[in-house]
Design a protein around this motif. Structure first.
Motif, mmCIF file in Angstrom:
data_model
loop_
_atom_site.group_PDB
_atom_site.id
_atom_site.type_symbol
_atom_site.label_atom_id
_atom_site.label_comp_id
_atom_site.label_asym_id
_atom_site.label_seq_id
_atom_site.Cartn_x
_atom_site.Cartn_y
_atom_site.Cartn_z
ATOM 1 N N GLY A 153 0.780 -1.234 0.000
ATOM 2 C CA GLY A 153 0.000 0.000 0.000
ATOM 3 C C GLY A 153 0.808 1.279 0.000
ATOM 4 N N THR B 124 -4.451 -3.541 -9.956
ATOM 5 C CA THR B 124 -4.529 -2.177 -9.425
ATOM 6 C C THR B 124 -3.996 -1.152 -10.415
ATOM 7 O OG1 THR B 124 -2.348 -2.386 -8.438
ATOM 8 C CG2 THR B 124 -4.201 -2.928 -7.033
ATOM 9 N N GLU C 93 1.299 -2.053 -8.207
ATOM 10 C CA GLU C 93 1.269 -3.002 -7.091
ATOM 11 C C GLU C 93 0.927 -4.406 -7.575
ATOM 12 O OE1 GLU C 93 -1.513 -1.775 -4.138
ATOM 13 O OE2 GLU C 93 -0.481 -2.929 -2.587
ATOM 14 N N SER C 94 -0.075 -4.480 -8.452
ATOM 15 C CA SER C 94 -0.457 -5.760 -9.044
ATOM 16 C C SER C 94 -1.183 -5.430 -10.340
ATOM 17 C CB SER C 94 -1.373 -6.538 -8.095
ATOM 18 O OG SER C 94 -2.665 -5.969 -8.124
#
Ligand SMILES: Nc1ncnc2c1ncn2[C@@H]1O[C@H](COP(=O)(O)OP(=O)(O)O)[C@@H](O)[C@H]1O
Ligand SMILES: [Mg+2]
Lengths: 274, 718
Positions: free
Chosen positions: B36, B265, B261-262
């Motif tokens: 995050g 996302t 992040e992935s």
């Protein structure tokens, strides 16, 4: 290996370490008025294993889980936890001992974001109380950061980064289940109780969930006690299985042993597959 | 070709990295969102990480000339692995991470990789799966430790451990590493990239340091890119575009590469980073636009009306009033720029307030009188007072739109800071292209391929149109052969296809001209290149008329409802088509029109969906009829496929281009039915699931006729 608690070899699928007995149920009987939900059941759960409870609907599986988590108090029998008899406890006290659970029906706060929902899982670990939080702002904030960090690790672990800020109410069923698992994990439990974590999921979601359960067990060494309907899943995942029927235990052992047990075949599996 | 050497000895990516570490020490070089939070590495830190990693690889026994396969999602450590391999004198070979084990096996076998660096367990599993056939893989390194504890680690290491080993052993390897870096020349291999190719096995394109660095320099100068650029690295690392963008240009210009992040996302991360420079295939722009449109359909009356009005308005005026100033130099925002911006914004707010007030009052009365027709009323008439003369009125309106619509829209898309955006890889729909340009995003087109280190032609600022691909990039020569095929020659032209001299010879001639395989022509007057189709796909119909399937397919795909189209007609007397609906767009349309469906298949076969698609096909037919060369490509009959065409089934390439021949073979029964007279046909199709298992689906498909515009005059003349 620990010399004081000799562990007889338990065959497992791989070389994961299975430790001494963590929790033992001794002659548990649970009644609701006249109805006997559980009749004289004994079994144990060892550290680091995946222990499943199977049985037809109404067999008393959920009730058993509720006994472990302290929601129900059995009329007879004893619960032993880490080598000592557990006195009668409130569910939150049980939670403080490191036992977390998910529910058969999803119990999340729909209006809150995924992140906040998972944060609630850490309530049992928060040291500063509400009053202190308002007085000792700095300390509380430091603690909050720490908790957030742990929660973010779990979010990463369960691959739900993309829905971090989404209100839970808007998520599809499969994801809600995953969030519920995340919340249970947030408490950093040593024993995780899962009540039908895969009910109502499609094949793909089930596969994901299986992988997460195995990974949790493998990565964090969390002991898992699991109720599940899908026989394939149970046989693949579990180290040992308890079979219940009408509140009685009719089988206990490795998946292979259970599959070969005549009483189990008759009562539950109906016809032996394979 | 000029055989120059760069002055400062910057002949390799490692050398550029060292320069950046010297000159841009504390500026951000890489960012990645993890847990995050955006983690950041400066150029100096990145340089140290890469060196440590390279020494770790030396400790594992990486030799000069080895191939190092790299497969995983975009992460700084994956990019560092590539540079670390180069430092050791080895050649990085990035692979597509969504390739199934089978496809991976071919590439690993072909290049003979001794080292494989994997992103996570999923990739490691694939490598292990192919290891029983491919015996030359000696070391597997993985980044994400998750789930990896149980694996046999005799020939497997975590990247973190390799890094630690490299740091610990730096006394032993420092001089060896420096010696190997010094051996790199401008003509040594920089990277090898496998092209997916529409036919046959993938080919390994060998690109030298010269190719990559010269191309990066030219393109950085072309768009005035500097160290302040922010980019998001989210495209497959095996694609040449990502290599040029996230390594070539980033190293040359010294800008920061941000990793999401992935994959899920990506859009959130885009918003948080606010890139200034973006490189994306059309489908990304398409899906962003679709998501906006869907959200606007659900918006309230006023919002909807404003959106409609201002989008309509921007179509004509965005080019004039919306584009960011084309900057020649990078600079920090000066006071003047800030003032100009504040002035523009204040102007916009003033008019926005006026517009809203006026509309609220008017809307109130309209609703009192005709409560049901309010939306219609707002659609019918613009929401602005017409107090000012032209062109002032347009200017003010655009500023209002900027505050009310374009600004917030760009913000939600994460595109508010974009200076330059490129779409490449395929043709983009003119509506989509125009949409982005009209709200003030400098979206441009680019034509290129792996063999050219991307750039062949591109559009200069201010000369942007949706139907051309621009002028030759700096340093690139382009010529058109007699049969219409496009040839080019440039410093970026690839060295060879690895272990495939035949293909090299048939693609690149002795003078360095490379055949693109595309047919096109330079537009008289502007000098811009227009691409019609693949040269070998431009066929002839039975009567000798030109058959350009891709051209027609693109026209069809420009409708948001149509995801893919495959047109047949070579050697036949008329054209027919397969259509794939876009589940997102059509599903939403179905919901709004209360059409119930339980599966993709059911929706695809719905009569109302057929009616809608037929309308689209007929519109395409009308526009084809207007063009005398292509008028016989009109689609006479079509069907909507019961499953999405899928790369896992071999129907699309990994970059989502249709493989027409394979599809024609696999669905031969459907093609035959299209040219026969039947109204329906029952069929059975094999599908591959994500995990590689295979299954069958059965369906009964409807065949539909589409109206064509008669082209009798041309036939008579021919
Ligand atoms: N709170 C309760 N009050 C009364 N009866 C209950 C209660 N909880 C469970 N039971 C009864 O106990 C039996 C076992 O239920 P349960 O543990 O939910 O079964 P399972 O989870 O195996 O399907 C059922 O006959 C059920 O009706
Ligand atoms: Mg139950």
């Amino acid at each position: 290996m620990n010399a004081e608690t000799p562990v007889e070899a338990i065959p497992t699928a791989d070389d994961r370490k299975i430790g001494p007995v963590l929790m033992e149920m001794k002659h548990i009987t649970l009644r609701f008025g006249g109805v006997k939900a559980i009749t004289d059941i004994s079994f144990d759960i060892r550290e680091g294993e995946i222990r499943s409870i199977i049985g037809p609907n109404g067999a008393g599986k959920s009730s058993m889980l509720n006994v472990i988590s302290g929601f129900y108090v059995p009329q007879e029998g004893e619960v032993w936890f880490r080598g000592a008899r557990r006195p009668q406890m409130k569910p939150y006290q049980v939670a403080r001992q490191g036992i977390a659970r998910t529910f058969q029906n999803i119990a999340l706060f729909d209006g809150m974001s995924v992140l906040d929902n998972i944060m609630t899982g850490r309530l049992t670990l928060m040291k500063t109380g509400l009053a202190a939080q308002s007085l000792w702002w700095g300390k509380a904030q430091r603690e909050e950061t720490e908790h957030r960090e742990k929660v973010e690790k779990i979010i990463d672990f369960l691959e739900i980064q993309a829905i971090r800020k989404t209100p839970v109410g808007r998520l599809p069923y499969g994801l809600k289940k995953r969030v519920e698992l995340a919340r249970a994990l947030a408490a950093e439990p040593m024993l995780l109780l899962l009540d039908e974590p895969m009910a109502g999921m499609n094949v793909e979601e089930k596969e994901d969930m299986c992988r997460f359960i195995l990974d949790v067990n493998d990565e964090f060494g969390t002991t898992i006690c699991l109720i599940e309907h899908d026989m394939g899943v149970v046989m693949d995942l579990s180290d040992r299985v308890v079979v219940m029927d009408y509140g009685k235990k009719i089988g206990d052992g490795t998946p292979d042993e259970v599959r070969g047990n005549q009483a189990v075949i008759d009562a539950y599996l109906g016809v032996a597959h394979d | 070709m000029t055989e120059t050497q760069p002055a400062e000895g910057l002949v390799s990516i490692p050398a550029l990295l060292a320069r950046n570490a010297r000159e841009r020490m504390d500026r951000p070089a890489y960012r990645e969102k993890e847990f995050g939070i955006w983690q950041c590495w400066t150029w100096q830190q990145a340089h140290q990480e890469v060196r440590a990693l390279a020494m770790g690889l030396l400790a594992l026994g990486l030799n000069r000339g080895d191939f190092v396969a790299i497969v995983g999602r975009n992460r700084p450590s994956m990019y560092w692995s590539m540079v670390a391999a180069q430092m050791c004198g080895a050649v990085p070979v990035p692979l597509y991470q969504d390739a199934v084990a089978e496809e991976m096996a071919y590439v690993l076998d072909h290049c003979g990789a001794r080292f494989v660096i994997c992103g996570d367990q999923e990739q490691v599993d694939k490598v292990i799966e192919v290891q029983d056939r491919i015996h030359h893989i000696e070391q597997v390194v993985y980044v994400d430790k998750r789930g990896m504890r149980k694996y046999d680690h005799s020939r497997m290491n975590a990247l973190a451990d390799v890094l630690a080993e490299g740091r610990a052993a730096h006394f032993r390897f420092e001089s060896e590493l420096d010696a190997r870096i010094a051996e790199l020349t401008y003509d040594s291999t920089c990277v090898m990239l496998y092209t997916s190719g529409t036919t046959g096995k993938p080919k390994g394109v060998v690109l030298s340091n010269r190719n990559i660095i010269e191309t990066a320099k030219a393109s950085v100068a072309f768009d005035h890119l500097g160290q302040d650029e922010e980019v998001l690295a989210y495209l497959p690392m095996a694609w040449v575009g990502d290599f040029i963008f996230s390594i070539g240009q980033a190293m040359v210009a010294g800008f920061c590469v941000n990793c999401p992040e992935s994959p899920a996302t990506m859009l959130t991360d885009l918003r948080e980073i606010g890139p200034t420079y973006l490189f994306a295939p059309p489908r990304i722009f398409e899906s962003m636009l679709t998501s906006v449109m869907i959200r606007m359909e659900d918006a309230g009356d006023l919002k909807h009306a404003l959106f409609k009005h201002f989008m309509e308005f921007a179509k004509g005026t965005g080019e004039t009033y919306g584009m960011p100033r084309y900057r020649k130099q990078q600079s920090k925002p000066t006071l003047r720029r800030r003032l100009r911006w504040a002035y523009r914004f204040a102007m916009g707010i003033g008019f926005a307030v006026e517009t809203i007030l006026e509309n609220a009052v008017r809307g109130f009365f309209v609703r009192l009188r005709h409560p049901i027709e309010a939306r219609k009323y707002f659609k019918a008439r613009g929401p602005l007072l017409n107090l000012y003369p032209q062109p002032w009125r347009d200017y003010f309106s655009y500023r209002t739109g900027e505050v009310l619509v374009y600004g917030p829209l760009k913000n939600t898309l994460g595109l508010s800071r974009i200076r330059v955006a490129y779409t490449a890889g395929e043709a983009i729909g003119p509506e989509i292209f125009e949409f982005y340009r009209s709200i003030g995003i400098n979206l441009k087109q680019l034509y290129g391929q792996t063999e050219a280190s991307v750039f062949i032609t591109q559009q200069p600022d201010g000369q942007v149109r949706s139907d051309t691909v621009g002028v030759p990039s700096p340093g690139v020569e382009v010529k058109i052969a007699d049969n219409g095929e496009v040839f080019y020659r440039s410093p970026g032209t690839f060295v060879e296809y690895y272990k495939n001299a035949d293909s090299t010879a048939s693609t690149k001639d002795s003078e360095g001209w490379v055949a693109t395989g595309d047919a096109g022509f330079f537009e008289p007057g502007t000098g811009h290149l227009r691409i019609i189709d693949r040269a070998k796909d431009v066929g002839k119909m039975a009567d000798g008329a030109l058959f350009a399937p891709k051209y027609v397919e693109n026209k069809l795909k420009f409708f948001p409802d149509i995801l893919e189209a495959v047109v047949f007609g070579a050697g036949r007397d008329r054209c027919c088509a397969f259509i794939n609906i876009d589940l997102n767009a059509v599903g939403n349309w179905a919901e709004r029109n209360a059409i119930a469906y339980s599966s993709y298949q059911e929706l695809a076969g719905h009569p109302k969906v057929y009616a809608m698609i037929r309308a689209h096909v007929e519109e395409v037919n009308r526009s084809l009829a207007a063009d005398p060369i292509l008028s016989s490509c009109q689609v006479h009959r079509f069907l909507i496929l019961h499953k999405e065409l899928d790369a896992d089934d071999g129907e699309l390439t990994r970059t989502r281009k249709v493989r027409r021949n394979i599809i024609a073979e696999k669905y031969a029964d459907l093609v035959a039915a299209l040219y026969g007279g039947a109204k329906t046909i029952a069929t059975e199709t094999e599908v591959t699931y994500e995990d590689g298992r295979k299954g069958h689906i059965r369906a009964t498909l409807t065949l539909a006729d589409a109206e064509v515009v008669p082209v009798a005059e041309r036939r008579a003349a021919a």
